[in-house]
Design a protein around this motif. Sequence first.
Motif, mmCIF file in Angstrom:
data_model
loop_
_atom_site.group_PDB
_atom_site.id
_atom_site.type_symbol
_atom_site.label_atom_id
_atom_site.label_comp_id
_atom_site.label_asym_id
_atom_site.label_seq_id
_atom_site.Cartn_x
_atom_site.Cartn_y
_atom_site.Cartn_z
ATOM 1 N N PHE A 148 4.529 8.019 0.544
ATOM 2 C CA PHE A 148 5.494 8.420 -0.679
ATOM 3 C C PHE A 148 3.702 8.030 -1.399
ATOM 4 N N HIS A 149 3.412 7.231 -1.599
ATOM 5 C CA HIS A 149 2.269 6.152 -2.103
ATOM 6 C C HIS A 149 0.997 7.659 -2.409
ATOM 7 N N ALA A 150 0.682 7.983 -1.089
ATOM 8 C CA ALA A 150 -0.213 8.978 -1.406
ATOM 9 C C ALA A 150 0.048 10.425 -2.275
ATOM 10 N N LEU A 157 -9.459 7.413 0.045
ATOM 11 C CA LEU A 157 -8.457 6.748 1.472
ATOM 12 C C LEU A 157 -8.712 8.390 2.410
ATOM 13 N N VAL A 158 -7.909 8.945 1.972
ATOM 14 C CA VAL A 158 -7.243 10.366 1.728
ATOM 15 C C VAL A 158 -8.057 10.805 2.903
ATOM 16 N N VAL A 159 -9.359 11.004 2.892
ATOM 17 C CA VAL A 159 -10.973 11.246 3.473
ATOM 18 C C VAL A 159 -10.177 10.587 4.616
ATOM 19 N N VAL A 218 3.084 -3.283 -0.202
ATOM 20 C CA VAL A 218 3.744 -3.416 1.091
ATOM 21 C C VAL A 218 2.755 -2.813 1.781
ATOM 22 N N LEU A 219 1.967 -1.988 1.708
ATOM 23 C CA LEU A 219 0.304 -1.664 2.635
ATOM 24 C C LEU A 219 -0.614 -2.758 2.533
ATOM 25 N N VAL A 220 -0.735 -3.039 0.619
ATOM 26 C CA VAL A 220 -1.788 -3.940 1.026
ATOM 27 C C VAL A 220 -1.430 -5.362 2.317
ATOM 28 N N VAL A 221 0.045 -5.808 2.416
ATOM 29 C CA VAL A 221 0.112 -6.933 3.533
ATOM 30 C C VAL A 221 -0.344 -6.104 4.612
ATOM 31 N N SER A 271 -11.152 5.940 -5.473
ATOM 32 C CA SER A 271 -11.457 5.018 -4.007
ATOM 33 C C SER A 271 -9.472 6.082 -3.523
ATOM 34 N N ALA A 272 -8.629 6.071 -3.962
ATOM 35 C CA ALA A 272 -7.483 7.105 -3.283
ATOM 36 C C ALA A 272 -7.987 7.724 -3.254
ATOM 37 N N VAL A 273 -8.715 8.746 -3.394
ATOM 38 C CA VAL A 273 -9.116 10.135 -3.229
ATOM 39 C C VAL A 273 -10.243 9.907 -2.056
ATOM 40 N N PHE A 307 -12.665 3.303 -10.492
ATOM 41 C CA PHE A 307 -12.755 3.082 -8.852
ATOM 42 C C PHE A 307 -11.054 3.274 -9.039
ATOM 43 N N GLN A 308 -10.063 2.612 -9.337
ATOM 44 C CA GLN A 308 -8.666 3.154 -8.586
ATOM 45 C C GLN A 308 -8.597 4.876 -7.732
ATOM 46 N N ARG A 309 -8.701 5.374 -9.452
ATOM 47 C CA ARG A 309 -8.078 6.774 -8.401
ATOM 48 C C ARG A 309 -9.423 6.839 -7.377
ATOM 49 N N MET A 339 -13.211 0.637 0.682
ATOM 50 C CA MET A 339 -12.015 1.624 -0.289
ATOM 51 C C MET A 339 -10.964 0.776 -0.169
ATOM 52 N N VAL A 340 -10.005 0.429 0.963
ATOM 53 C CA VAL A 340 -8.800 -0.173 1.547
ATOM 54 C C VAL A 340 -8.400 -1.139 0.353
ATOM 55 N N LEU A 341 -9.736 -2.577 0.891
ATOM 56 C CA LEU A 341 -9.977 -2.902 0.202
ATOM 57 C C LEU A 341 -10.055 -3.165 -1.670
ATOM 58 N N GLY A 352 -5.373 -2.970 -6.984
ATOM 59 C CA GLY A 352 -3.877 -1.989 -7.633
ATOM 60 C C GLY A 352 -3.796 -3.452 -7.267
ATOM 61 N N LEU A 353 -3.464 -4.397 -7.206
ATOM 62 C CA LEU A 353 -3.241 -5.644 -6.818
ATOM 63 C C LEU A 353 -3.553 -6.616 -8.346
ATOM 64 N N ARG A 354 -4.346 -6.038 -8.662
ATOM 65 C CA ARG A 354 -4.821 -6.434 -10.151
ATOM 66 C C ARG A 354 -3.972 -6.236 -11.091
ATOM 67 N N GLY A 397 8.560 2.495 -6.795
ATOM 68 C CA GLY A 397 8.222 2.959 -5.192
ATOM 69 C C GLY A 397 6.368 3.327 -5.023
ATOM 70 N N HIS A 398 6.464 3.214 -6.197
ATOM 71 C CA HIS A 398 4.427 3.542 -5.678
ATOM 72 C C HIS A 398 4.082 1.757 -5.814
ATOM 73 N N ARG A 399 4.855 1.148 -6.671
ATOM 74 C CA ARG A 399 3.799 -0.368 -6.532
ATOM 75 C C ARG A 399 4.280 -0.605 -5.466
HETATM 76 C C1 HEM Z 1 -3.660 7.050 0.950
HETATM 77 C C2 HEM Z 1 -3.968 8.169 -0.441
HETATM 78 C C3 HEM Z 1 -3.552 6.766 -1.465
HETATM 79 C C4 HEM Z 1 -3.748 7.135 -2.671
HETATM 80 C C5 HEM Z 1 -4.183 9.137 -2.498
HETATM 81 C C6 HEM Z 1 -3.640 6.262 -3.879
HETATM 82 C C7 HEM Z 1 -3.094 6.213 -5.057
HETATM 83 C C8 HEM Z 1 -2.712 5.253 -5.960
HETATM 84 C C9 HEM Z 1 -2.833 5.096 -7.214
HETATM 85 C C10 HEM Z 1 -3.464 6.891 -8.614
HETATM 86 C C11 HEM Z 1 -2.843 4.444 -7.840
HETATM 87 C C12 HEM Z 1 -2.808 4.462 -9.210
HETATM 88 C C13 HEM Z 1 -1.490 4.130 -9.664
HETATM 89 C C14 HEM Z 1 -1.487 4.639 -11.601
HETATM 90 O O1 HEM Z 1 -1.980 3.666 -11.954
HETATM 91 O O2 HEM Z 1 -0.514 4.623 -12.320
HETATM 92 C C15 HEM Z 1 -2.277 3.703 -7.038
HETATM 93 C C16 HEM Z 1 -2.233 1.981 -7.051
HETATM 94 C C17 HEM Z 1 -2.141 1.382 -6.036
HETATM 95 N N1 HEM Z 1 -1.900 1.481 -5.204
HETATM 96 FE FE1 HEM Z 1 -3.017 3.069 -3.468
HETATM 97 N N2 HEM Z 1 -2.920 4.969 -2.501
HETATM 98 C C18 HEM Z 1 -3.237 5.436 -2.282
HETATM 99 C C19 HEM Z 1 -3.360 4.658 -0.685
HETATM 100 C C20 HEM Z 1 -3.577 3.329 -0.971
HETATM 101 C C21 HEM Z 1 -3.297 1.669 0.530
HETATM 102 C C22 HEM Z 1 -3.683 2.339 1.376
HETATM 103 C C23 HEM Z 1 -2.772 0.675 -0.374
HETATM 104 C C24 HEM Z 1 -2.714 -0.309 0.051
HETATM 105 C C25 HEM Z 1 -4.112 -1.194 0.570
HETATM 106 C C26 HEM Z 1 -2.885 0.884 -1.961
HETATM 107 C C27 HEM Z 1 -2.112 -0.174 -2.725
HETATM 108 C C28 HEM Z 1 -1.535 0.474 -4.097
HETATM 109 C C29 HEM Z 1 -1.337 -0.903 -5.229
HETATM 110 C C30 HEM Z 1 -0.782 -1.611 -4.741
HETATM 111 C C31 HEM Z 1 -1.790 0.080 -6.609
HETATM 112 C C32 HEM Z 1 -1.593 -0.805 -7.516
HETATM 113 C C33 HEM Z 1 0.846 -0.034 -7.605
HETATM 114 C C34 HEM Z 1 0.954 -0.274 -9.302
HETATM 115 O O3 HEM Z 1 -0.834 -0.457 -10.080
HETATM 116 O O4 HEM Z 1 2.144 -0.036 -10.070
HETATM 117 N N3 HEM Z 1 -3.110 2.392 -1.705
HETATM 118 N N4 HEM Z 1 -2.251 4.281 -5.682
#
Ligand code: HEM
Lengths: 138, 129
Positions: A84-86, B27-29, A37-40, B23-25, B19-21, B77-79, B85-87, A30-32
């Motif tokens: 869900f993702h957040a 992004l929420v802000v 979807v959000l990137v798109v 940027s995630a935090v 940076f994934q972590r 941050m979104v980029l 994440g895509l990587r 689900g996270h993936r």
């Molecule tokens: C709103 C707050 C967000 C939080 C708290 C959050 C959190 C995270 C975290 C912690 C990860 C790493 C997961 C892992 O390494 O197992 C992740 C992965 C990812 N996030 Fe976010 N994210 C957020 C928003 C977004 C947005 C807006 C996008 C799209 C532009 C996005 C796209 C992705 C992608 C593509 C991955 C990689 C998924 C994977 O490795 O399976 N996220 N996110």
Amino acid sequence: MKIRDLKWLFGRNSEFWPTNIKTGMWAWIGHRITGLVLVVYVFMHLSFLSTASISSGDFNSLMEVTSKPLFVAMDFVLIIAVIFHAMNGFRVIMFDLGLGVRHQKLVFWIAMAIAAILIIGGLWALWDIIFVPSEGGG
Amino acid sequence: MPDQRIATTKVAGTWAWFFQRLSAVLLVVFLGIHLYASHFMDLGEHESGESLISFDDVTLRLDQVFYIVVDYGMLSMVLVHGLNGLRTVLFDFDMFVKRKKYIDVGLWMVGIVTLIWGIVILFPFITGG
Ligand code: HEM
């Protein structure tokens, strides 16, 4: 790539076969999916805005279109994906920090409960726009 | 598969992980401020009784440096987060791991071009149309 190379993905004994998938794996899938979807969405968002930010007329007519019930319903889908993702993202970060690692399933369901509350809040905020027809014909 | 996934975490690198972590935090802000500012806060706009966000509303908001910083910060941050994440997803596949350099250069280019694109998109609002 040969078909049998994909057994790890589609085979009955693969960890991706629906009945073999455990809670944490569903969370990961689900996270993936929501992440992709959000990137798109981000790129769609920029495309739409780039055609509309040029003049005030263009922008206002885009807002007119995107405030129609169908579009607002799609916004709601976006809300579900983000929440869900957040929420699951926070769960992942918690485990990275060493918090709750022994109770991953419980933490997942707590995160989902919070997500459900936030999603219902979002639905409440958008309800009128999606379901109550406006005088202008929506 | 599981051992492969652990291997790909090594491919992606510790900075990517960090940076994934981060940027995630952030992004929420940013999302919190963004939602509040675009849909709940009253800037004294909507004088026409119109509830839609108009070009002038956005111009009014982007008159303040704070919101320019928020918008551009959220875009960056979104980029970072989305492309990083895509990587991670791509590096779960051998065919992309083998082409790591190309993927990295490609994603950086997409990121930088998109950032510039996004920055330019807001210019009409910032200059007041
Ligand atoms: C709103 C707050 C967000 C939080 C708290 C959050 C959190 C995270 C975290 C912690 C990860 C790493 C997961 C892992 O390494 O197992 C992740 C992965 C990812 N996030 Fe976010 N994210 C957020 C928003 C977004 C947005 C807006 C996008 C799209 C532009 C996005 C796209 C992705 C992608 C593509 C991955 C990689 C998924 C994977 O490795 O399976 N996220 N996110």
